[in-house]
Design an enzyme around this catalytic site. Sequence first.
Site, PDB file in Angstrom:
ATOM      1  N   GLU A 174       0.830  -1.219   0.000  1.00 31.29           N
ATOM      2  CA  GLU A 174       0.000   0.000   0.000  1.00 31.29           C
ATOM      3  C   GLU A 174       0.862   1.266   0.000  1.00 31.29           C
ATOM      4  O   GLU A 174       0.564   2.244  -0.700  1.00 31.29           O
ATOM      5  CB  GLU A 174      -0.917   0.038   1.230  1.00 31.29           C
TER       6      GLU A 174
ATOM      7  N   CYS B  56      -2.467  -2.816   7.646  1.00 29.55           N
ATOM      8  CA  CYS B  56      -1.945  -2.683   9.019  1.00 29.55           C
ATOM      9  C   CYS B  56      -2.074  -1.209   9.429  1.00 29.55           C
ATOM     10  O   CYS B  56      -2.390  -0.355   8.594  1.00 29.55           O
ATOM     11  CB  CYS B  56      -0.482  -3.134   9.056  1.00 29.55           C
TER      12      CYS B  56
ATOM     13  N   CYS C  95      -0.094   1.305   7.115  1.00 26.26           N
ATOM     14  CA  CYS C  95      -0.688   1.503   5.791  1.00 26.26           C
ATOM     15  C   CYS C  95      -2.063   2.154   5.879  1.00 26.26           C
ATOM     16  O   CYS C  95      -2.417   2.998   5.053  1.00 26.26           O
ATOM     17  CB  CYS C  95      -0.776   0.170   5.057  1.00 26.26           C
TER      18      CYS C  95
END
Lengths: 147, 147
Positions: free
Chosen positions: B52, B80, B83
């Site tokens: 990402e 996560c 990101c």
Amino acid sequence: MTLNRFMKLAIEYAAKTDNEVPVCAIIEKEGKILSIQTNKKENLSDITAHAEILAIKEASKKLNISILKDCNMYVTLEPCPMCAWAILNSGIKNVYFGAYDSQYGAMGSKINLINISKNKPDIYGGIMEEECRKLILDFFQKIRTKQ
Amino acid sequence: MTLNRFMKLAIEYAAKTDNEVPVCAIIEKEGKILSIQTNKKENLSDITAHAEILAIKEASKKLNISILKDCNMYVTLEPCPMCAWAILNSGIKNVYFGAYDSQYGAMGSKINLINISKNKPDIYGGIMEEECRKLILDFFQKIRTKQ
């Protein structure tokens, strides 16, 4: 003494940034500085270019390894969730931050990502807090005056 | 149909990664792909090199602007915290993710960073969930077999 020396250096670098939210991050290992980076979001047109992310990338490159074992970070502002998670994943041992960020701080002020992290560095907030907070306040004051 | 076309492409790219947790992120604007990136954490020795983050950097570079207005992201795994915060700050309009991540997912599964974000993209989880989850499960199965 050593702690304040690194934070003082970070404040000096942060104060020199132009047209950026003034934040500086230093990564140090055994007394040697691996990286000093300031926020470059506007200059690089890159929303990921926060001081902490750039400092982690530089230190990893220098050590030629992604895990920053036995390294410490000194940063003038409490990390946002993006940077906090990067720091936690990097394996950095101790994190010392200056000003608390009640809006987006992810090391305790707004949320605490350490709670869901596998790595648990020691985290110390409020180091030279007044000077660090003044950096940010002065920056936004200047912007308001310009407008 | 279009949605599944992009997610299918992301799954294809993720499946081709080697020695990396197989995740792919695509950023699209008005039907055109701006970036396709897979996780390159191990290859680049850079803990920030998640799919990402790399996709946001590539798209920003291509558009020569940091804010990804009217852009959509398709990513095979729930982002996560690092990101997720980058995505939220990027101004991406819609986020479509595949597999849920109960351990570190920051768009609702473990925590929800949207709650503390100024930007509020529309977020859709569980797109082609089975295929996306299989990618991750197969990868860790392979690792366990090697060990």
